[in-house]
Design a protein around this motif. Structure first.
Motif, PDB file in Angstrom:
ATOM      1  N   LEU A   1       0.832  -1.206   0.000  1.00 45.18           N
ATOM      2  CA  LEU A   1       0.000   0.000   0.000  1.00 45.18           C
ATOM      3  C   LEU A   1       0.866   1.255   0.000  1.00 45.18           C
ATOM      4  O   LEU A   1       0.574   2.225  -0.691  1.00 45.18           O
ATOM      5  CB  LEU A   1      -0.933   0.010   1.214  1.00 45.18           C
ATOM      6  CG  LEU A   1      -2.047  -1.024   1.194  1.00 45.18           C
ATOM      7  CD1 LEU A   1      -2.860  -0.954   2.480  1.00 45.18           C
ATOM      8  CD2 LEU A   1      -2.964  -0.795  -0.003  1.00 45.18           C
ATOM      9  N   ARG A   2       1.930   1.222   0.780  1.00 43.85           N
ATOM     10  CA  ARG A   2       2.773   2.421   0.850  1.00 43.85           C
ATOM     11  C   ARG A   2       3.483   2.673  -0.473  1.00 43.85           C
ATOM     12  O   ARG A   2       3.672   3.824  -0.854  1.00 43.85           O
ATOM     13  CB  ARG A   2       3.762   2.294   2.003  1.00 43.85           C
ATOM     14  CG  ARG A   2       3.057   2.429   3.358  1.00 43.85           C
ATOM     15  CD  ARG A   2       4.015   2.248   4.497  1.00 43.85           C
ATOM     16  NE  ARG A   2       4.994   3.315   4.533  1.00 43.85           N
ATOM     17  CZ  ARG A   2       6.278   3.124   4.805  1.00 43.85           C
ATOM     18  NH1 ARG A   2       6.737   1.914   5.055  1.00 43.85           N
ATOM     19  NH2 ARG A   2       7.099   4.146   4.835  1.00 43.85           N
ATOM     20  N   THR A   3       3.856   1.614  -1.176  1.00 43.14           N
ATOM     21  CA  THR A   3       4.472   1.877  -2.484  1.00 43.14           C
ATOM     22  C   THR A   3       3.418   2.408  -3.455  1.00 43.14           C
ATOM     23  O   THR A   3       3.764   2.977  -4.481  1.00 43.14           O
ATOM     24  CB  THR A   3       5.151   0.640  -3.100  1.00 43.14           C
ATOM     25  OG1 THR A   3       4.172  -0.360  -3.317  1.00 43.14           O
ATOM     26  CG2 THR A   3       6.251   0.105  -2.216  1.00 43.14           C
ATOM     27  N   LEU A   4       2.135   2.214  -3.147  1.00 43.29           N
ATOM     28  CA  LEU A   4       1.079   2.811  -3.960  1.00 43.29           C
ATOM     29  C   LEU A   4       0.681   4.172  -3.398  1.00 43.29           C
ATOM     30  O   LEU A   4      -0.351   4.729  -3.769  1.00 43.29           O
ATOM     31  CB  LEU A   4      -0.148   1.889  -3.998  1.00 43.29           C
ATOM     32  CG  LEU A   4       0.031   0.562  -4.725  1.00 43.29           C
ATOM     33  CD1 LEU A   4      -1.177  -0.335  -4.518  1.00 43.29           C
ATOM     34  CD2 LEU A   4       0.284   0.785  -6.202  1.00 43.29           C
ATOM     35  N   ASP A   5       1.487   4.686  -2.467  1.00 39.02           N
ATOM     36  CA  ASP A   5       1.267   6.009  -1.901  1.00 39.02           C
ATOM     37  C   ASP A   5       0.029   6.100  -1.024  1.00 39.02           C
ATOM     38  O   ASP A   5      -0.529   7.183  -0.837  1.00 39.02           O
ATOM     39  CB  ASP A   5       1.147   7.053  -3.026  1.00 39.02           C
ATOM     40  CG  ASP A   5       2.371   7.962  -3.037  1.00 39.02           C
ATOM     41  OD1 ASP A   5       3.058   8.008  -2.003  1.00 39.02           O
ATOM     42  OD2 ASP A   5       2.620   8.601  -4.058  1.00 39.02           O
TER      43      ASP A   5
END
Ligand SMILES: Nc1ncnc2c1ncn2[C@@H]1O[C@H](COP(=O)(O)OP(=O)(O)O)[C@@H](O)[C@H]1O
Ligand SMILES: [Mg+2]
Lengths: 316, 256
Positions: free
Chosen positions: B95-99
């Motif tokens: 999720l964090r790499t998807l901002d």
């Protein structure tokens, strides 16, 4: 073309543990790069820094031309991460997982459904489309996880990170995942993968870096590494003490107690024959030999210290 | 609406959809968590109810708001566990790499929690009606009571989600939410406060659940509730603000 990944003096500590100690890496665009290292070497830490999930304590890293700290957003738009731990929901089907991932990356419902189907097709999962992923094999789940990382727009994802993509997989699943990596690379995507297996790095990567003590111990193509560091090792048992002493200067590993000496070789019959003839022209000094195929341990031992006498022969 | 806010909303909606789908796939656990408050209500009404003097009000009518609030606490454990699972697995990293930030991530979990709770609330009200729950509320009273309950459920769910961020294991996450299950007991939820020992009065009268229960009960019985409703609402808003702020900080701390 600028490198896809470039790091300079990257450091990271957790408490008093210095995990990365001035790590320098360079990965050319469009290549497959393997970061090789045993458990705890700092592979995941490196991946997490490069994918903006963790900030380094010191040094710099650029991915797809952007700084991983200052231009985090831009980096995130250019990358995809398939981490060491699964990011798919086991009670959802393959299609549901991919649709969700596509929705999260900002696609509207219809487009998300289409993207999910495309990816299922591309990763050979169409047949398992509506099955819950709990029923998938380890390899299928990994492939789905990888696909879920590519939902945004497979065309614009420029750097794909795979953290130990085949650890725990059976040989067949491993083979299938390798095919996927090759396919990605064939489309011009840069692939950065970590692995504990020399063989995997050997089969897949254009270049390999060996990670140890928080830095790159060696970097090069598989051939270069093998030639430079213990591709294979011929263990020779000398007939007696005098023979042992005569052979000693040629060896890289020494075990006086058993009169055994280790000599690097590429493992080919031709080289072994030449080596034996050169070391023992009168055919009297060497009594027996065993051949070790290269293992990560060998490379490591070659890189980190001179000792290497305690290992089992892998074949004779 | 700004671009990031719109993205955040779309993300939270997608994650809420995921949470609801996961609950539907995990129906066993959901049903278990639904049965518990219903059983408790039956125990209270049939085992203890006779011994508790609630004036003119039948005990079942007296106790329903308390049971509904109790449900929110039971739901909290499940919410904390799902958040903690996502932290442990690769979900949050992806999720964090998807901002995706902390707020849309937790909002997704909270919406799913509210949906589960809505189911529990409906079930409790249905069973209560079968065993003699006879509210006298006006339509506006019903709306206000449900609104208050919703505010409480949202606050408790977000607190639980924050607990899920801290807990290292899903088991620990469940344990952290224990106090939320416990909070209704030392309040007027099940017995009038004046029947409790003196030393407990101060806490019981001033803890958040008491004004919530008092105002819900008043609204359902169509009696004046005075300032209790506003006090309850202020508590919920305060707790929610605390939970959102704390979870933002905890998320940053846990994802360094
Ligand atoms: N979040 C963390 N907190 C504390 N220590 C950590 C954390 N992440 C990794 N480490 C430590 O850093 C070292 C390297 O870990 P990691 O990067 O996961 O290695 P690898 O992926 O090569 O197995 C290990 O000693 C590990 O215990
Ligand atoms: Mg790792």
């Amino acid at each position: 073309m600028p490198p896809a990944i470039e790091t300079a003096g990257l450091t990271k500590s957790y408490g008093s543990v210095r995990v990365l100690d001035s790590l320098d890496l360079r990965v050319d665009t469009g290549t497959v790069f393997a970061l090789l290292g045993p458990n705890g070497a700092g592979k995941t830490t490196t991946v997490r820094i490069l994918t903006t999930l963790t900030a380094p304590d010191g040094g710099h890293a650029r991915v797809a031309g952007h700084d991983v700290v200052a231009e985090r957003r831009a980096v995130r738009r250019a990358i995809s991460l398939t981490g060491q731990y699964a990011a798919v929901d086991e009670t959802l089907t393959g299609a549901e997982n991919l649709r969700l991932a596509a929705r999260l990356s900002g696609l509207p419902r219809r487009a998300a459904a289409r993207r999910a189907d495309e990816l299922l097709e591309r990763f050979g999962l169409t047949g398992a489309r509506d099955r819950r992923t709990a029923a998938y094999s380890g390899g299928m789940r990994r492939r789905l996880d990888l696909a879920a990382g590519l939902v945004r727009d497979p065309g614009t994802t420029r750097v794909v990170f795979l953290d130990e993509p085949t650890t725990g997989l059976d040989p067949r699943s491993r083979q299938e995942l390798w095919d996927v990596v090759r396919e990605l690379s064939g489309h011009g995507t840069t692939v950065f993968l970590t692995t504990q297996y020399l063989e995997e790095a050997d089969r897949l990567a254009h270049r390999i870096a060996v990670l140890g003590g928080g830095r790159t111990l060696a970097e090069g193509t598989a051939e270069e590494l093998k030639n430079r560091y213990a591709g294979h090792r011929l263990d020779l048992v000398a007939r007696d003490r005098d023979a042992y002493l005569r052979l000693t200067p040629h060896a890289t590993a020494h075990t006086p107690a058993t009169l055994t000496l280790g000599v690097p070789t590429d493992g080919s019959a031709a080289h072994v024959r030449t080596l034996l003839d050169a070391l023992d022209p009168h055919r009297t000094d060497i009594e027996r030999f065993t051949l070790h195929s290269a293992t990560l341990d060998d490379v490591f031992l070659a890189l980190t210290g001179p000792d290497g006498t305690e290992k089992e022969p892998s074949h004779v | 609406m700004s671009d990031t806010a719109a993205n955040g909303l779309a993300t939270a909606t997608a994650l809420a959809g995921r949470g609801i789908l996961l609950s539907r796939r995990n129906l066993d656990a959901v049903i278990t968590s639904l049965m518990l408050p219903v059983m408790l209500m039956l125990v209270f009404v049939y085992f203890f109810g006779g011994a508790i003097d609630t004036g003119d009000t039948r005990y079942v009518t007296y106790v329903v708001p308390g049971v509904l609030v109790l449900c929110a606490g039971f739901g909290a454990a499940g919410t904390a566990v799902s958040v903690s699972e996502d932290m442990r697995r690769g979900t949050v990293d992806r999720l964090r790499t998807l901002d995706v930030g902390a707020v849309p991530f937790l909002a997704g979990h909270v919406v799913a929690a509210v949906a589960r709770n809505a189911l529990a609330t409906t079930l409790v009200l249905g069973v209560a009606a079968l065993i003699g729950f006879r509210p006298a509320a006006t339509a506006a009273g019903w709306l206000a009571a449900i609104g208050l309950l919703l505010a409480y459920i949202t606050a408790v769910s977000w607190l639980a989600a924050a607990a899920g961020l801290v807990a290292r294991t899903p088991e620990a996450a469940g344990a952290v939410t224990f106090f939320m299950m416990f909070l209704p007991y030392p309040s007027s939820a099940f017995v009038p406060i004046d029947t409790m020992p003196d030393w407990l009065h101060g806490f019981s009268e001033h803890q958040p659940v008491t004004p919530l229960i008092e105002s819900m009960r008043g609204l359902l019985l169509d009696q004046p509730v005075g300032g209790a409703a506003w006090t309850a609402l202020a508590w919920c808003a305060g707790l929610l603000a605390l939970a959102v702020a704390a979870s933002g900080a905890l998320f940053r701390l846990r994802t360094r």
